[in-house]
Design a protein around this motif. Sequence first.
Motif, PDB file in Angstrom:
ATOM      1  N   TRP A 186      11.442  15.934  -8.810  1.00  0.00           N
ATOM      2  CA  TRP A 186      10.124  16.558  -8.705  1.00  0.00           C
ATOM      3  C   TRP A 186       9.067  15.554  -9.129  1.00  0.00           C
ATOM      4  CZ3 TRP A 186       9.397  20.408  -5.717  1.00  0.00           C
ATOM      5  CH2 TRP A 186       8.181  21.080  -5.716  1.00  0.00           C
ATOM      6  N   TYR A 187       7.811  15.984  -9.002  1.00  0.00           N
ATOM      7  CA  TYR A 187       6.710  15.044  -9.203  1.00  0.00           C
ATOM      8  C   TYR A 187       6.297  14.860 -10.654  1.00  0.00           C
ATOM      9  CZ  TYR A 187       6.510  15.682  -4.193  1.00  0.00           C
ATOM     10  OH  TYR A 187       6.850  15.737  -2.863  1.00  0.00           O
ATOM     11  N   ASP A 188       6.911  15.588 -11.568  1.00  0.00           N
ATOM     12  CA  ASP A 188       6.703  15.315 -12.980  1.00  0.00           C
ATOM     13  C   ASP A 188       8.028  15.569 -13.715  1.00  0.00           C
ATOM     14  OD1 ASP A 188       6.496  18.021 -14.713  1.00  0.00           O
ATOM     15  OD2 ASP A 188       5.735  18.361 -12.688  1.00  0.00           O
ATOM     16  N   PRO A 189       8.291  14.825 -14.771  1.00  0.00           N
ATOM     17  CA  PRO A 189       9.607  14.882 -15.431  1.00  0.00           C
ATOM     18  C   PRO A 189       9.932  16.233 -16.050  1.00  0.00           C
ATOM     19  CG  PRO A 189       8.065  13.542 -16.699  1.00  0.00           C
ATOM     20  CD  PRO A 189       7.408  13.837 -15.394  1.00  0.00           C
ATOM     21  N   ASN A 190       8.935  16.923 -16.590  1.00  0.00           N
ATOM     22  CA  ASN A 190       9.188  18.209 -17.246  1.00  0.00           C
ATOM     23  C   ASN A 190       9.684  19.255 -16.248  1.00  0.00           C
ATOM     24  OD1 ASN A 190       8.374  17.385 -19.880  1.00  0.00           O
ATOM     25  ND2 ASN A 190       6.237  17.570 -19.264  1.00  0.00           N
ATOM     26  N   LEU A 238       0.830  -1.204   0.000  1.00  0.00           N
ATOM     27  CA  LEU A 238       0.000   0.000   0.000  1.00  0.00           C
ATOM     28  C   LEU A 238       0.866   1.257   0.000  1.00  0.00           C
ATOM     29  CD1 LEU A 238      -2.903   1.127   0.188  1.00  0.00           C
ATOM     30  CD2 LEU A 238      -2.643   1.102   2.676  1.00  0.00           C
ATOM     31  N   VAL A 239       1.903   1.234   0.832  1.00  0.00           N
ATOM     32  CA  VAL A 239       2.816   2.381   0.907  1.00  0.00           C
ATOM     33  C   VAL A 239       3.537   2.588  -0.429  1.00  0.00           C
ATOM     34  CG1 VAL A 239       4.942   3.237   1.969  1.00  0.00           C
ATOM     35  CG2 VAL A 239       3.155   2.226   3.404  1.00  0.00           C
ATOM     36  N   ALA A 240       4.023   1.485  -1.011  1.00  0.00           N
ATOM     37  CA  ALA A 240       4.795   1.570  -2.254  1.00  0.00           C
ATOM     38  C   ALA A 240       3.975   2.143  -3.399  1.00  0.00           C
ATOM     39  CB  ALA A 240       5.321   0.189  -2.633  1.00  0.00           C
ATOM     40  N   PHE A 241       2.677   1.850  -3.420  1.00  0.00           N
ATOM     41  CA  PHE A 241       1.853   2.286  -4.543  1.00  0.00           C
ATOM     42  C   PHE A 241       1.079   3.567  -4.272  1.00  0.00           C
ATOM     43  CE2 PHE A 241       2.700  -2.061  -5.769  1.00  0.00           C
ATOM     44  CZ  PHE A 241       2.809  -1.983  -7.141  1.00  0.00           C
ATOM     45  N   THR A 242       1.172   4.107  -3.050  1.00  0.00           N
ATOM     46  CA  THR A 242       0.479   5.356  -2.742  1.00  0.00           C
ATOM     47  C   THR A 242       1.431   6.540  -2.608  1.00  0.00           C
ATOM     48  OG1 THR A 242       0.534   4.776  -0.375  1.00  0.00           O
ATOM     49  CG2 THR A 242      -1.475   4.251  -1.610  1.00  0.00           C
ATOM     50  N   ILE A 243       2.719   6.274  -2.375  1.00  0.00           N
ATOM     51  CA  ILE A 243       3.687   7.368  -2.320  1.00  0.00           C
ATOM     52  C   ILE A 243       3.771   8.029  -3.695  1.00  0.00           C
ATOM     53  CG2 ILE A 243       6.128   7.946  -2.047  1.00  0.00           C
ATOM     54  CD1 ILE A 243       6.366   5.791   0.008  1.00  0.00           C
ATOM     55  N   PRO A 244       3.689   9.348  -3.743  1.00  0.00           N
ATOM     56  CA  PRO A 244       3.757  10.039  -5.051  1.00  0.00           C
ATOM     57  C   PRO A 244       5.068   9.734  -5.777  1.00  0.00           C
ATOM     58  CG  PRO A 244       3.028  11.545  -3.318  1.00  0.00           C
ATOM     59  CD  PRO A 244       3.469  10.289  -2.637  1.00  0.00           C
ATOM     60  N   LYS A 245       4.974   9.567  -7.067  1.00  0.00           N
ATOM     61  CA  LYS A 245       6.168   9.302  -7.879  1.00  0.00           C
ATOM     62  C   LYS A 245       7.006  10.570  -8.001  1.00  0.00           C
ATOM     63  CE  LYS A 245       3.949   5.771 -10.770  1.00  0.00           C
ATOM     64  NZ  LYS A 245       3.555   5.398 -12.158  1.00  0.00           N
ATOM     65  N   GLN A 246       8.302  10.385  -8.006  1.00  0.00           N
ATOM     66  CA  GLN A 246       9.229  11.494  -8.216  1.00  0.00           C
ATOM     67  C   GLN A 246      10.181  11.147  -9.351  1.00  0.00           C
ATOM     68  OE1 GLN A 246      11.203  13.333  -4.915  1.00  0.00           O
ATOM     69  NE2 GLN A 246       9.483  13.003  -3.518  1.00  0.00           N
ATOM     70  N   SER A 254      24.397  17.755 -19.848  1.00  0.00           N
ATOM     71  CA  SER A 254      23.219  18.613 -19.772  1.00  0.00           C
ATOM     72  C   SER A 254      22.114  17.936 -18.964  1.00  0.00           C
ATOM     73  CB  SER A 254      22.710  18.937 -21.174  1.00  0.00           C
ATOM     74  OG  SER A 254      23.711  19.597 -21.923  1.00  0.00           O
ATOM     75  N   PRO A 255      21.195  18.730 -18.387  1.00  0.00           N
ATOM     76  CA  PRO A 255      20.100  18.140 -17.608  1.00  0.00           C
ATOM     77  C   PRO A 255      19.339  17.081 -18.406  1.00  0.00           C
ATOM     78  CG  PRO A 255      20.155  20.503 -17.271  1.00  0.00           C
ATOM     79  CD  PRO A 255      21.163  20.201 -18.346  1.00  0.00           C
ATOM     80  N   SER A 256      19.222  15.916 -17.820  1.00  0.00           N
ATOM     81  CA  SER A 256      18.556  14.797 -18.499  1.00  0.00           C
ATOM     82  C   SER A 256      17.049  14.871 -18.314  1.00  0.00           C
ATOM     83  CB  SER A 256      19.080  13.468 -17.942  1.00  0.00           C
ATOM     84  OG  SER A 256      18.794  13.364 -16.549  1.00  0.00           O
ATOM     85  N   TYR A 257      16.347  14.243 -19.250  1.00  0.00           N
ATOM     86  CA  TYR A 257      14.891  14.131 -19.125  1.00  0.00           C
ATOM     87  C   TYR A 257      14.567  12.756 -18.557  1.00  0.00           C
ATOM     88  CZ  TYR A 257       9.937  14.146 -20.217  1.00  0.00           C
ATOM     89  OH  TYR A 257       8.570  14.094 -20.126  1.00  0.00           O
ATOM     90  N   PRO A 258      14.034  12.697 -17.337  1.00  0.00           N
ATOM     91  CA  PRO A 258      13.757  11.390 -16.713  1.00  0.00           C
ATOM     92  C   PRO A 258      12.595  10.675 -17.388  1.00  0.00           C
ATOM     93  CG  PRO A 258      12.954  13.178 -15.320  1.00  0.00           C
ATOM     94  CD  PRO A 258      13.686  13.823 -16.455  1.00  0.00           C
ATOM     95  N   THR A 259      12.839   9.478 -17.850  1.00  0.00           N
ATOM     96  CA  THR A 259      11.800   8.692 -18.523  1.00  0.00           C
ATOM     97  C   THR A 259      11.062   7.755 -17.577  1.00  0.00           C
ATOM     98  OG1 THR A 259      13.461   7.031 -19.099  1.00  0.00           O
ATOM     99  CG2 THR A 259      13.020   8.768 -20.723  1.00  0.00           C
ATOM    100  N   ALA A 260      11.629   7.517 -16.403  1.00  0.00           N
ATOM    101  CA  ALA A 260      11.002   6.631 -15.420  1.00  0.00           C
ATOM    102  C   ALA A 260      11.159   7.241 -14.029  1.00  0.00           C
ATOM    103  CB  ALA A 260      11.641   5.245 -15.463  1.00  0.00           C
ATOM    104  N   PRO A 261      10.209   7.002 -13.135  1.00  0.00           N
ATOM    105  CA  PRO A 261      10.317   7.564 -11.783  1.00  0.00           C
ATOM    106  C   PRO A 261      11.504   6.980 -11.024  1.00  0.00           C
ATOM    107  CG  PRO A 261       8.479   6.024 -11.923  1.00  0.00           C
ATOM    108  CD  PRO A 261       8.976   6.223 -13.311  1.00  0.00           C
ATOM    109  N   SER A 262      12.154   7.831 -10.264  1.00  0.00           N
ATOM    110  CA  SER A 262      13.273   7.388  -9.430  1.00  0.00           C
ATOM    111  C   SER A 262      12.822   7.009  -8.029  1.00  0.00           C
ATOM    112  CB  SER A 262      14.319   8.506  -9.344  1.00  0.00           C
ATOM    113  OG  SER A 262      13.737   9.696  -8.835  1.00  0.00           O
TER     114      SER A 262
END
Length: 268
Positions: A130-134, A42-50, A222-230
Amino acid sequence: MSLENQKYCEDEIDLFELFEKLWKRKKIIFSITLLGTLIATLVAFTIPKQYTSESSIVVVNINTSPSLSLDGGSLYILSQLNFPILPILNSKDFAEKVLKNNNLNIEPEKFIKNNLKNEKNEVFRISISWYDPNTAKKLNEDYLIELKKVVNQNLNQFLTQLENQYQKRLELLNIEYKKAMVEKDELKMELVKNQVEKISSGYYLLELFKNNKEGFIKVVDSPSYPTAPSKPKKGLILAIGFVSSLFLSLFVALVVEAWENRRKNKVY
């Protein structure tokens, strides 16, 4: 039976007894382990993605700059020009500028925490989450832009101060040289001339760096664009939840078994 064999048999019996006790309390073990694993899930799937954007910069040390051809007389000046960047990277005011530019209302201390890693020598890796890649990538880009501004501003002030010191020193040396000429003191004239050459070389060096401020901060990656949550690391959270709940269930099962045995012994 030998002493060693007897001891081995006793240990073997103890292990079987322990296994029987645990098996007897298998419902407790299963229930606690299952509950702990479910909570971890429950914790793993409810924590906001970063999402984490990373970049690398190198702080160019003045005395190692390949664009300069320095003589021995200028080397003493270089020791004064090692500009400290780490305090700027970790400063609260610097973080506030980046957050304000992106209209983000969070604590600066939280933003700068763990976002900087010194890899080797003067190479730094900057990680912005952050909470979204952009937004993560934009924060990293703005971080580098503000970093260059702050470094250049502080460095320009620092170099200007040194430049004024060299100008005053050159003026005094010129007066001494003219005086030595009047006195026809050739030894003193030669000494003053050598000092003037050294100071002139340092003055030229300062002017060169004042016009080449961008050389102090160079972007390696240069700053990378994250394709998957860390974050969150779901696998790690589930593994920790399962293992910790399993150990807890074993401990509870043994405590319950010991408590019941103690109560039976009192009855008899």
